[in-house]
Design a protein around this motif. Structure first.
Motif, PDB file in Angstrom:
ATOM      1  N   ARG A  67       0.821  -1.214   0.000  1.00 49.30           N
ATOM      2  CA  ARG A  67       0.000   0.000   0.000  1.00 49.30           C
ATOM      3  C   ARG A  67       0.855   1.264   0.000  1.00 49.30           C
ATOM      4  O   ARG A  67       0.536   2.229  -0.683  1.00 49.30           O
ATOM      5  CB  ARG A  67      -0.916   0.023   1.225  1.00 49.30           C
ATOM      6  N   LEU A  68       1.920   1.273   0.799  1.00 47.38           N
ATOM      7  CA  LEU A  68       2.726   2.489   0.906  1.00 47.38           C
ATOM      8  C   LEU A  68       3.451   2.781  -0.396  1.00 47.38           C
ATOM      9  O   LEU A  68       3.422   3.916  -0.902  1.00 47.38           O
ATOM     10  CB  LEU A  68       3.713   2.365   2.066  1.00 47.38           C
ATOM     11  N   GLN A  69       4.111   1.773  -0.959  1.00 50.27           N
ATOM     12  CA  GLN A  69       4.785   1.977  -2.239  1.00 50.27           C
ATOM     13  C   GLN A  69       3.784   2.357  -3.324  1.00 50.27           C
ATOM     14  O   GLN A  69       4.061   3.213  -4.178  1.00 50.27           O
ATOM     15  CB  GLN A  69       5.547   0.711  -2.650  1.00 50.27           C
ATOM     16  N   GLU A  70       2.612   1.741  -3.293  1.00 53.20           N
ATOM     17  CA  GLU A  70       1.607   2.057  -4.298  1.00 53.20           C
ATOM     18  C   GLU A  70       1.149   3.508  -4.181  1.00 53.20           C
ATOM     19  O   GLU A  70       0.992   4.206  -5.193  1.00 53.20           O
ATOM     20  CB  GLU A  70       0.411   1.118  -4.163  1.00 53.20           C
ATOM     21  N   ARG A  71       0.940   3.981  -2.959  1.00 53.68           N
ATOM     22  CA  ARG A  71       0.521   5.361  -2.773  1.00 53.68           C
ATOM     23  C   ARG A  71       1.626   6.326  -3.231  1.00 53.68           C
ATOM     24  O   ARG A  71       1.349   7.363  -3.848  1.00 53.68           O
ATOM     25  CB  ARG A  71       0.170   5.601  -1.302  1.00 53.68           C
ATOM     26  N   LEU A  72       2.865   5.977  -2.959  1.00 48.15           N
ATOM     27  CA  LEU A  72       3.987   6.796  -3.417  1.00 48.15           C
ATOM     28  C   LEU A  72       4.066   6.808  -4.938  1.00 48.15           C
ATOM     29  O   LEU A  72       4.328   7.848  -5.549  1.00 48.15           O
ATOM     30  CB  LEU A  72       5.292   6.283  -2.807  1.00 48.15           C
ATOM     31  N   ASP A  73       3.850   5.651  -5.575  1.00 50.49           N
ATOM     32  CA  ASP A  73       3.851   5.575  -7.033  1.00 50.49           C
ATOM     33  C   ASP A  73       2.747   6.443  -7.628  1.00 50.49           C
ATOM     34  O   ASP A  73       2.953   7.159  -8.611  1.00 50.49           O
ATOM     35  CB  ASP A  73       3.662   4.129  -7.498  1.00 50.49           C
ATOM     36  N   GLN A  74       1.563   6.362  -7.048  1.00 52.52           N
ATOM     37  CA  GLN A  74       0.440   7.146  -7.550  1.00 52.52           C
ATOM     38  C   GLN A  74       0.729   8.639  -7.446  1.00 52.52           C
ATOM     39  O   GLN A  74       0.439   9.405  -8.371  1.00 52.52           O
ATOM     40  CB  GLN A  74      -0.827   6.797  -6.773  1.00 52.52           C
ATOM     41  N   ALA A  75       1.300   9.047  -6.323  1.00 51.94           N
ATOM     42  CA  ALA A  75       1.601  10.463  -6.133  1.00 51.94           C
ATOM     43  C   ALA A  75       2.677  10.931  -7.106  1.00 51.94           C
ATOM     44  O   ALA A  75       2.579  12.017  -7.695  1.00 51.94           O
ATOM     45  CB  ALA A  75       2.048  10.714  -4.692  1.00 51.94           C
ATOM     46  N   ALA A  76       3.715  10.110  -7.300  1.00 52.90           N
ATOM     47  CA  ALA A  76       4.779  10.488  -8.226  1.00 52.90           C
ATOM     48  C   ALA A  76       4.236  10.635  -9.643  1.00 52.90           C
ATOM     49  O   ALA A  76       4.615  11.553 -10.378  1.00 52.90           O
ATOM     50  CB  ALA A  76       5.900   9.451  -8.189  1.00 52.90           C
ATOM     51  N   ALA A  77       3.328   9.731 -10.035  1.00 53.59           N
ATOM     52  CA  ALA A  77       2.742   9.805 -11.375  1.00 53.59           C
ATOM     53  C   ALA A  77       1.930  11.078 -11.550  1.00 53.59           C
ATOM     54  O   ALA A  77       1.816  11.603 -12.662  1.00 53.59           O
ATOM     55  CB  ALA A  77       1.866   8.581 -11.631  1.00 53.59           C
ATOM     56  N   ALA A  78       1.391  11.583 -10.446  1.00 51.68           N
ATOM     57  CA  ALA A  78       0.599  12.812 -10.495  1.00 51.68           C
ATOM     58  C   ALA A  78       1.438  14.052 -10.192  1.00 51.68           C
ATOM     59  O   ALA A  78       0.886  15.151 -10.070  1.00 51.68           O
ATOM     60  CB  ALA A  78      -0.559  12.722  -9.495  1.00 51.68           C
ATOM     61  N   SER A  79       2.759  13.872 -10.066  1.00 47.99           N
ATOM     62  CA  SER A  79       3.686  14.976  -9.757  1.00 47.99           C
ATOM     63  C   SER A  79       3.298  15.714  -8.477  1.00 47.99           C
ATOM     64  O   SER A  79       3.355  16.940  -8.389  1.00 47.99           O
ATOM     65  CB  SER A  79       3.760  15.969 -10.929  1.00 47.99           C
ATOM     66  N   ARG A  80       2.907  14.942  -7.480  1.00 46.54           N
ATOM     67  CA  ARG A  80       2.605  15.546  -6.195  1.00 46.54           C
ATOM     68  C   ARG A  80       3.308  14.761  -5.096  1.00 46.54           C
ATOM     69  O   ARG A  80       3.750  13.620  -5.290  1.00 46.54           O
ATOM     70  CB  ARG A  80       1.097  15.551  -5.914  1.00 46.54           C
TER      71      ARG A  80
END
Length: 287
Positions: free
Chosen positions: A9-22
C-alpha cells in the motif's frame, strides 16, 4: 515470521503520487490518543481530508527525541492500556479507503519487549503496511528490513546521521523508503528550511541516481514546510506535533489541519535539488 503476499500500500501510494507529480502527506498519531474512539475518529477524519498515510505510534515508553506535546499525548494514551495488537486494530479500523497505508512506529523498548519476529507477526496480523524503528541504528534497521520484506512488510528507514549515508546508498533494498530527519532537533522544534534542503541534497548525492523514496519530518507543521520540502523533490512530508495537538481538540480540527496542508503537495520537484532517483524526479537526507 508469518508470510503474506505484499500488499504494497505504501509503495503504491507513493507511485500514484509520483505519477501525479505531487507529494504525499504522512501524519503521526499515538495509538489510542486522546481516547481509543477519538483516535479512530481522528485518523478517519485525517484520511478523509486527504492524508496519504498514517504513522501510528505503538504503545511503549517515549524517548527524548519527542517534544513535550507528543510526550504528553503518549502518556495520555497509555492510560487505556492498549497492547500492540489492539493499537493496530484501532488503526486498521480508521482507514477511509482499504488502500490507505499504515506505518507502525515502534521505539526500542517496544521492539525489545516483543522481539522483532513477534512484532512483525503483529504487523501482518494487524494489516499494517510498514515498520519504522527510529531508535535503532541504521544497521539494525536494515537487518530488520530484510526480515520484514520476507513477510510482505515494508520498512521506513530513519536516517539521522551523516555517517550512515554509505550504508543507505549501499543497501540492497529495492527503492528504500527513507524518513529524513530535517535537522537535529526534537519533534515539534522549529523547522530549518536551509538544513532540510542541505540534507536532501546530501542524500541525493550519496544515492548517486539510485531509485529511492524520501519523506521529510521533524519541525514540519503545515503548508509552508510541506511546500518547501516537496518543491525540493522530497516524495512527501510528515507532520506530527501539529496533528497531535489538533487531535487533542477534535477530529474536525485534525481534518482541517490536513486539508490545509494538502494543496502544498502539488508542486513536487518545482525547485528540485534531486537529480536522480524515482520517476525522473529528485530527493534528500539527514545528518
Amino acid at each position: 515470521m508469518t508470510r503474506r503476499v505484499s500488499m504494497g500500500r505504501l509503495q503504491e501510494r507513493l507511485d500514484q503520487a509520483a505519477a501525479a507529480s505531487r507529494g504525499v502527506l504522512v501524519g503521526y498519531l499515538p495509538a489510542g490518543y486522546p481516547t481509543p474512539d477519538l483516535f479512530t475518529a481522528s485518523a478517519r477524519a485525517a484520511f478523509t481530508a486527504g492524508l496519504d498515510a498514517l504513522e501510528v505510534g505503538l504503545p511503549g515508553p517515549v524517548p527524548d527525541l519527542d517534544g513535550p506535546v507528543i510526550q504528553r499525548a503518549c502518556l495520555d494514551a497509555a492510560q487505556w492500556g492498549l497492547d500492540v495488537p489492539a493499537a493496530l486494530r484501532l488503526a486498521a479500523a480508521a482507514r477511509h479507503d482499504p488502500a490507505d497505508p499504515l506505518i507502525a512506529l515502534a521505539y526500542r523498548a517496544t521492539a525489545d519487549e516483543r522481539g522483532v519476529p513477534a512484532l512483525l507477526d503483529s504487523l501482518v496480523e494487524g494489516d499494517a503496511d510498514a515498520l519504522l524503528l527510529p531508535e535503532h541504528s541504521l544497521a539494525d534497521q536494515l537487518d530488520v528490513a530484510q526480515q520484514a520484506s520476507a513477510g510482505g512488510v515494508d520498512s521506513v528507514l530513519f536516517l539521522y546521521r551523516e555517517e550512515d549515508l554509505g550504508l543507505i546508498s549501499g543497501c540492497d533494498l529495492d527503492r528504500p523508503i527513507i524518513y529524513l530527519q530535517s535537522a537535529d532537533l526534537r519533534t515539534g522544534g522549529r523547522f530549518n528550511a536551509d538544513k532540510a534542503l542541505e540534507r536532501l541534497g546530501e542524500l541525493n548525492d550519496a544515492m548517486g541516481g539510485r531509485a529511492y523514496r524520501v519523506l521529510v519530518g521533524f519541525g514540519v507543521r503545515g503548508p509552508d514546510e510541506v511546500r518547501t520540502v516537496v518543491r525540493a523533490g522530497a516524495d512527501g512530508a510528515i507532520i506530527g506535533t501539529r496533528l497531535v495537538a489538533a487531535a487533542g481538540e477534535s477530529p474536525d480540527e485534525l481534518g482541517r489541519q490536513v486539508a490545509a496542508a494538502v494543496p502544498a503537495l502539488a508542486d513536487r520537484g518545482a525547485d528540485s535539488v534531486r537529480r536522480g532517483g524515482v520517476g525522473g524526479a529528485v530527493g534528500g537526507y539527514a545528518r
